[in-house]
Design a protein around this motif. Structure first.
Motif, PDB file in Angstrom:
ATOM      1  N   LYS A 126       1.673 -15.322   5.839  1.00 31.97           N
ATOM      2  CA  LYS A 126       1.615 -13.994   5.109  1.00 31.97           C
ATOM      3  C   LYS A 126       0.265 -14.211   4.252  1.00 31.97           C
ATOM      4  CE  LYS A 126       5.165 -12.075   3.484  1.00 31.97           C
ATOM      5  NZ  LYS A 126       6.369 -11.848   2.712  1.00 31.97           N
ATOM      6  N   ARG A 127      -0.411 -12.923   4.212  1.00 31.56           N
ATOM      7  CA  ARG A 127      -1.628 -13.025   3.257  1.00 31.56           C
ATOM      8  C   ARG A 127      -1.326 -13.667   1.867  1.00 31.56           C
ATOM      9  NH1 ARG A 127      -6.103  -9.508   3.431  1.00 31.56           N
ATOM     10  NH2 ARG A 127      -5.830  -9.553   5.690  1.00 31.56           N
ATOM     11  N   LEU A 128      -2.143 -14.527   1.322  1.00 32.36           N
ATOM     12  CA  LEU A 128      -1.996 -15.015   0.168  1.00 32.36           C
ATOM     13  C   LEU A 128      -3.130 -15.375  -0.622  1.00 32.36           C
ATOM     14  CD1 LEU A 128       0.090 -16.635  -1.834  1.00 32.36           C
ATOM     15  CD2 LEU A 128      -0.002 -18.789  -0.611  1.00 32.36           C
ATOM     16  N   LEU A 129      -3.424 -14.750  -1.677  1.00 36.60           N
ATOM     17  CA  LEU A 129      -4.778 -15.217  -2.438  1.00 36.60           C
ATOM     18  C   LEU A 129      -4.323 -15.963  -3.657  1.00 36.60           C
ATOM     19  CD1 LEU A 129      -5.706 -11.235  -2.023  1.00 36.60           C
ATOM     20  CD2 LEU A 129      -6.631 -13.199  -0.800  1.00 36.60           C
ATOM     21  N   LEU A 130      -5.131 -16.979  -3.624  1.00 32.62           N
ATOM     22  CA  LEU A 130      -4.903 -18.052  -4.905  1.00 32.62           C
ATOM     23  C   LEU A 130      -5.855 -18.114  -5.860  1.00 32.62           C
ATOM     24  CD1 LEU A 130      -3.057 -20.671  -2.748  1.00 32.62           C
ATOM     25  CD2 LEU A 130      -1.846 -19.029  -4.086  1.00 32.62           C
ATOM     26  N   GLU A 131      -5.672 -18.110  -7.077  1.00 32.41           N
ATOM     27  CA  GLU A 131      -6.693 -18.803  -7.994  1.00 32.41           C
ATOM     28  C   GLU A 131      -5.896 -19.580  -8.804  1.00 32.41           C
ATOM     29  OE1 GLU A 131      -8.291 -19.728 -11.239  1.00 32.41           O
ATOM     30  OE2 GLU A 131      -8.188 -17.899 -12.032  1.00 32.41           O
ATOM     31  N   PHE A 152     -15.281 -13.718  -8.506  1.00 33.41           N
ATOM     32  CA  PHE A 152     -14.783 -14.720  -9.065  1.00 33.41           C
ATOM     33  C   PHE A 152     -13.843 -15.254  -8.126  1.00 33.41           C
ATOM     34  CE2 PHE A 152     -11.874 -17.000 -11.981  1.00 33.41           C
ATOM     35  CZ  PHE A 152     -12.857 -17.857 -12.954  1.00 33.41           C
ATOM     36  N   GLY A 153     -13.940 -16.731  -7.931  1.00 36.75           N
ATOM     37  CA  GLY A 153     -12.769 -17.239  -6.965  1.00 36.75           C
ATOM     38  C   GLY A 153     -13.251 -18.815  -6.915  1.00 36.75           C
ATOM     39  N   GLY A 154     -12.621 -19.500  -6.492  1.00 34.99           N
ATOM     40  CA  GLY A 154     -12.651 -21.022  -5.962  1.00 34.99           C
ATOM     41  C   GLY A 154     -12.454 -21.581  -4.774  1.00 34.99           C
TER      42      GLY A 154
END
Length: 443
Positions: A211-216, A411-413
């Motif tokens: 599943k599309r998962l965006l993590l910060e 902004f992200g990692g």
């Protein structure tokens, strides 16, 4: 929220998506413009609620509300240029008579999960971009700021009614983590955007495979300070980046590596700069450092300072904890395997380390599994260029603190700090899927 409420969230989101996904960019922009107008009369109330619920100093809370408005404005400005680009098939052999575009389509209903440290602006960084591209959103805010979240949602509802957008376009979920995970697994939810702890983020990766998962997921921000810079000026830059808002920022300056030739000038300047930041009542406009989110966190961090000292660290600054108020602490000589060096502190705690060369500082700064933000200060352009390549992070700041952020920028990692980028234009990509559309000549 009862069980029935949770059960209806995905169904309602799917219905809203069916109505919203086909709307024009003009309609979506009008919704966001109306939301910006609806925020204006509740600015101060939002800031006051944020301070009461999270302990964020009122001046910083007011600044956050202003930043959320800037994020919202940047989002509807980005709508005009996002979603379709021409592909030059007429320059490609074998494509005579063809026309092509690369278009982005909304992913579907999405779940946005947001943390307590920036309960308004980090929410806006997910909600506005998702809505702007045609997604419906279920928002699970942090449990620590329920009134703040409710007020932000009510401002959206006022905007939605004004422009006659679909019911349930943005739904507010409860704080039950078990039900939230079940919702994230629901096949009707097309994607999840999460900002929070590494532990929870890695768990979501396992249970939401495919599943599309965006993590910060935070970091342990490193700063390398070269010889030859103005020690007092750099210390003044880094003090608020290390402890303001009780250090509860994923990009805070946590590990500072200082060139040996600057050490004797930098250390007292940094300690003085931190001591100059007012500590106390978060409702006092002068306060820069208020309490951490709860007393249990303050107790845990106080114990971590004790452990570091027992392991050989030297205390340069430390106060006495009072409930959830943990005064800023500065240590040196902290072992490299100590949690204060290799984990995220998320508190007003800073570790100073002396290094023999700038390059050694870069190597030690990069020796982490995190990769959110890193900084380097130098007057040598060759050193700054070296920092660009050696500091593996989603954001590398040169002659700026790691907390420096413009909300319209990415902004992200990387690595343990997550994947994907926020900032309206880049978040919009995360909430969409691309399709190449090619039209051949009529037959």
């Amino acid at each position: 929220m009862g069980a029935d409420g949770w059960e209806r969230l995905a169904e309602n989101a799917l219905l809203a998506f069916g109505m919203w996904s086909g709307t024009s960019r003009l309609v979506r922009r009008r919704l966001l413009e109306a939301w910006l107008e609806a925020l204006a009369p509740v600015r101060e109330l939002l800031a006051q609620e944020m301070t009461r619920e999270t302990g964020k100093p009122i001046t910083l809370a007011r600044g956050e509300v202003g930043r959320a408005e800037a994020t919202l404005k940047a989002t509807f400005e980005a709508v005009a240029s996002f979603g379709e680009e021409s592909v030059p098939y007429d320059l490609m052999a074998g494509a005579d008579g063809c026309r092509a575009t690369f278009r982005r389509f909304p992913l579907g209903p999405v779940l946005a999960i947001t943390p307590f440290n920036f309960p308004v602006n980090l929410a806006m960084h997910k909600l506005a971009p998702a809505l702007s591209v045609g997604c419906s959103v279920i928002w699970k805010p942090c449990p620590q700021a329920p009134r703040t979240s409710q007020l932000l949602w009510e401002s959206f509802e006022a905007a939605r009614l004004r422009v006659a957008a679909p019911d349930h376009l943005l739904q507010l979920a409860g704080s039950d983590p078990v039900r939230a995970e079940a919702l994230a697994r629901d096949p009707r939810i097309a994607g999840v955007s999460f900002t929070g702890s590494e532990r929870v983020g890695r768990h979501l990766e396992q249970v939401l495979a495919g599943k599309r998962l965006l993590l910060e997921l935070g970091g342990n921000g490193a700063v390398v300070v070269d010889e030859g810079v103005d020690a007092t000026a750099v210390a003044g830059h880094l003090a608020p980046a290390a402890v303001a808002g009780a250090g509860q920022s994923c990009s805070k300056a946590q590990r500072i590596y200082v060139h040996g030739r600057l050490w004797d000038a930098f250390v007292p300047a940094f300690v003085a700069a931190v001591k100059a930041l007012p500590v106390g009542d978060p409702l006092d406009p002068a306060t820069a450092v208020g309490p951490v989110i709860d007393e249990a966190t303050a107790i845990r961090m106080d114990a971590s300072l004790d452990r570091a000292v027992a392991a050989g660290a030297e205390v340069l600054l430390r106060g006495v904890r009072q409930g959830a108020l943990l005064p800023p602490a500065i240590l040196t000589g902290v072992p490299e395997d100590d949690p204060l060096q290799c984990e995220e502190a998320f508190a007003p705690v800073t570790v100073l380390t002396r290094v023999d060369t700038f390059e050694t500082g870069l190597d030690r700064a990069a020796a982490t599994r995190f990769g959110l933000r890193a900084s380097a200060y130098s007057r040598d352009l060759r050193h700054l260029h070296l920092a660009e390549s050696k500091l593996r992070a989603g954001g590398v700041l040169l002659n700026l603190p790691p907390t420096f952020r413009l909300d319209a920028a990415p902004f992200g990692g990387v690595a343990a700090s997550g994947n994907g980028f926020e900032g309206p234009r880049w978040a919009m990509e995360g909430f969409t899927e691309g399709r190449l559309i090619v039209q051949g000549p009529a037959l």
